[in-house]
Scaffold this active site. Structure first.
Site, mmCIF file in Angstrom:
data_model
loop_
_atom_site.group_PDB
_atom_site.id
_atom_site.type_symbol
_atom_site.label_atom_id
_atom_site.label_comp_id
_atom_site.label_asym_id
_atom_site.label_seq_id
_atom_site.Cartn_x
_atom_site.Cartn_y
_atom_site.Cartn_z
ATOM 1 N N THR A 1 -9.318 -0.008 3.755
ATOM 2 C CA THR A 1 -9.711 0.229 5.153
ATOM 3 C C THR A 1 -8.543 -0.062 6.081
ATOM 4 O O THR A 1 -8.002 -1.176 6.072
ATOM 5 C CB THR A 1 -10.886 -0.711 5.533
ATOM 6 N N GLU B 1 -1.834 6.108 -8.624
ATOM 7 C CA GLU B 1 -2.773 7.137 -8.166
ATOM 8 C C GLU B 1 -2.591 8.434 -8.926
ATOM 9 O O GLU B 1 -1.472 8.860 -9.203
ATOM 10 C CB GLU B 1 -2.578 7.385 -6.666
ATOM 11 N N SER C 1 -12.495 4.417 5.500
ATOM 12 C CA SER C 1 -13.023 3.939 6.787
ATOM 13 C C SER C 1 -14.274 4.714 7.190
ATOM 14 O O SER C 1 -14.428 5.892 6.862
ATOM 15 C CB SER C 1 -11.961 4.085 7.885
ATOM 16 N N HIS D 1 -9.489 5.030 -1.598
ATOM 17 C CA HIS D 1 -8.665 5.083 -0.375
ATOM 18 C C HIS D 1 -9.399 5.919 0.667
ATOM 19 O O HIS D 1 -10.368 6.609 0.366
ATOM 20 C CB HIS D 1 -7.314 5.743 -0.673
ATOM 21 N N GLY D 2 -8.885 5.858 1.886
ATOM 22 C CA GLY D 2 -9.456 6.700 2.943
ATOM 23 C C GLY D 2 -10.929 6.403 3.163
ATOM 24 O O GLY D 2 -11.731 7.311 3.368
ATOM 25 N N THR E 1 -8.091 2.531 9.217
ATOM 26 C CA THR E 1 -8.507 3.202 10.453
ATOM 27 C C THR E 1 -9.577 2.422 11.231
ATOM 28 O O THR E 1 -9.489 2.306 12.462
ATOM 29 C CB THR E 1 -8.994 4.627 10.111
ATOM 30 N N ASP F 1 0.844 -1.193 0.000
ATOM 31 C CA ASP F 1 0.000 0.000 0.000
ATOM 32 C C ASP F 1 0.886 1.252 0.000
ATOM 33 O O ASP F 1 1.847 1.344 0.769
ATOM 34 C CB ASP F 1 -0.863 -0.040 1.276
ATOM 35 N N HIS F 2 0.547 2.206 -0.837
ATOM 36 C CA HIS F 2 1.273 3.488 -0.910
ATOM 37 C C HIS F 2 2.791 3.306 -1.032
ATOM 38 O O HIS F 2 3.558 3.942 -0.286
ATOM 39 C CB HIS F 2 0.958 4.371 0.305
HETATM 40 P P1 13P Z 1 -8.515 4.822 6.158
HETATM 41 O O1 13P Z 1 -7.564 5.646 6.945
HETATM 42 O O2 13P Z 1 -9.784 5.569 5.882
HETATM 43 O O3 13P Z 1 -8.796 3.496 6.765
HETATM 44 O O4 13P Z 1 -7.866 4.571 4.725
HETATM 45 C C1 13P Z 1 -6.949 3.534 4.561
HETATM 46 C C2 13P Z 1 -6.277 3.574 3.239
HETATM 47 O O5 13P Z 1 -6.626 4.302 2.335
HETATM 48 C C3 13P Z 1 -5.137 2.680 3.053
HETATM 49 O O6 13P Z 1 -4.538 2.838 1.821
HETATM 50 O O1 G3H Z 2 -3.319 4.614 3.780
HETATM 51 C C1 G3H Z 2 -2.461 4.218 4.487
HETATM 52 C C2 G3H Z 2 -2.583 3.403 5.680
HETATM 53 O O2 G3H Z 2 -3.499 3.892 6.571
HETATM 54 C C3 G3H Z 2 -1.230 3.100 6.220
HETATM 55 O O3 G3H Z 2 -0.820 3.916 7.245
HETATM 56 O O4 G3H Z 2 1.640 4.306 6.948
HETATM 57 O O5 G3H Z 2 0.575 4.411 9.209
HETATM 58 O O6 G3H Z 2 0.853 2.234 8.035
HETATM 59 P P1 G3H Z 2 0.658 3.712 7.889
HETATM 60 ZN ZN ZN Z 3 -4.582 4.882 1.180
#
Ligand code: 13P
Ligand code: G3H
Ligand code: ZN
Length: 305
Positions: free
Chosen positions: A251, A133, A210, A207-208, A253, A81-82
Site C-alpha cells: 500500500t 516478480e 490500495s 502489489h497495487g 497510494t 520496493d521495486h
Molecule cells: P498502490 O499504488 O496501489 O498503493 O500500490 C503500491 C505498491 O504496489 C508498492 O509496491
Molecule cells: O509501487 C511503487 C510505489 O508506489 C512507489 O512509488 O516510485 O513513486 O516511490 P514511487
Molecule cells: Zn508495487
C-alpha cells in the site's frame, strides 16, 4: 530490532493473514506506520522505493527506521520496493535492509531469472530475503514501455520460483499501481490466484493494492485536490485475496491520499499557520489511522511475535 522478512511472511502464510507493506518517503510516514503497528501489536513492513531513497537518503532511512524500531516488541522489516537492479539491492542489503524486491519483471524470463538469482545469492549471505516478480502490473513497471498488464502464468511462476529460489513472489492478477486501477468495475483474477497458489508454495505478494477510499477522495476534492474517477481494490476484495493465499499486501497510494488530503485540509482551515511541525504532524495522524485500518483488514492485528 529490525527482523527477518521471510520469517514474518511464512508465519502469515501459515496462519492465513497478510502483513502490510507500507511505502514511506519521509520520517512522518515511517513514524505513522510503526506507531500504528505498535498500537495494534502487529508485524509490519516499512518499504522504500528507489525514488524514495533518492528523496529521503538510504543512510537516513536506515538509521531513522532502526532508531524508531529500537527495542520495540513488534517485528518490523525494512524492505526495498521495486529494486530495479542488482546494485541498488546490494546497497540496501549492505546497509541493513531485511529484504529487497528485485523487479526485473519487464525483462525476458531468462534475464529476470538471471538477475533475481544473483540477488538471492547475495541476500542469503546476509540472512536477508528476496521478493521477485513474474508478470507485469501497469504503473511502475510500464514506465519504460506502455504495455498493458501481463498477468502471471501459474506454470511460469512455478518455473521461476524453482529457478531463482526467491523467498516471496509478486504476482499480477489485475491490480495496478496508483489511484487509477480500473476503468470500469474492479476485476481481479481470483481463479488465476488460486491456480498459482496451488503450484507455488512460497508467500505471494499483492502489489497495487490500495483501496482509494471514496470518502477520502471526496474529502480531498473538498479541500482542493482532484482525483477524478479514481478507483482501487475494495476491502472485501483484499480479504478475498488473503483467503486465496496472498500474505503480503503493498500500500502506497492510500497513504499518499491520506497525507495529501490532511495537508490540504489543515492549510485551508489554518491559513496563518506556518509551523511545519503542526502542519506535518496533523497529516501524520491521519496516515496512522489509515495504516491501522489496513492492519485490521489484513488480519495482522495482535500477530506480533
Ligand atoms: P498502490 O499504488 O496501489 O498503493 O500500490 C503500491 C505498491 O504496489 C508498492 O509496491
Ligand atoms: O509501487 C511503487 C510505489 O508506489 C512507489 O512509488 O516510485 O513513486 O516511490 P514511487
Ligand atoms: Zn508495487
Amino acid at each position: 530490532m529490525l527482523v527477518n522478512t521471510k520469517k514474518m511472511l511464512l508465519k502469515a502464510q501459515e496462519e492465513g493473514y497478510a502483513v502490510g507493506h507500507f511505502n514511506s518517503s519521509n520520517l512522518e510516514t515511517t513514524k505513522a506506520i510503526i506507531e500504528a503497528a505498535v498500537e495494534l501489536n502487529s508485524p509490519v513492513i516499512v518499504a522504500t522505493s528507489k525514488s524514495a531513497i533518492e528523496y529521503y537518503g538510504l543512510k537516513e532511512i536506515y538509521t531513522t527506521t532502526r532508531e524508531l524500531v529500537g527495542k520495540l516488541s513488534i517485528p518490523v522489516a525494512l524492505h526495498l520496493d521495486h529494486g530495479p537492479d542488482y546494485n541498488l539491492a546490494k546497497k540496501c542489503l549492505n546497509i541493513g535492509y531485511t529484504s529487497v524486491m528485485i523487479d526485473t519483471s519487464k525483462e525476458t524470463f531468462k534475464k529476470n531469472v538471471q538477475i533475481t538469482k544473483k540477488v538471492v545469492k547475495y541476500a542469503r549471505e546476509l540472512n536477508a530475503s528476496v521478493e521477485a516478480e513474474i508478470g507485469r502490473l501497469k504503473g511502475i513497471e510500464d514506465q519504460i514501455s506502455s504495455k498493458e498488464h501481463v498477468l502471471t502464468q501459474p506454470n511460469e511462476a512455478l518455473e521461476f520460483v524453482k529457478a531463482t529460489d526467491c523467498d516471496s513472489l509478486a504476482i499480477a492478477i489485475g491490480t495496478s499501481h496508483g489511484a487509477y486501477k480500473f476503468k470500469g468495475k474492479t476485476k481481479l483474477d481470483f481463479e488465476r490466484l488460486k491456480n498459482i497458489r496451488e503450484l507455488v508454495k512460497i508467500p505471494l505478494v499483492l502489489h497495487g493494492a490500495s483501496s482509494v477510499y471514496q470518502e477520502e477522495v471526496k474529502k480531498l476534492t473538498k479541500y482542493g485536490g482532484s482525483l477524478k474517477n479514481a478507483h482501487g481494490v475494495s476491502d472485501y476484495e483484499l480479504k478475498r485475496a488473503i483467503g486465496y493465499g496472498i500474505c503480503k499486501i503493498n500500500t502506497d497510494t492510500d497513504l499518499r491520499i491520506a497525507f495529501d488530503m490532511e495537508l490540504r485540509k489543515f492549510l485551508k482551515e489554518n491559513k496563518s499557520e506556518i509551523d511545519v511541525r503542526k502542519i506535518l504532524g496533523n497529516a501524520y495522524g491521519h496516515v496512522k489511522e489509515i495504516v491501522e485500518k489496513k492492519i485490521k483488514i489484513f488480519g495482522s492485528e495482535g500477530k506480533a511475535y
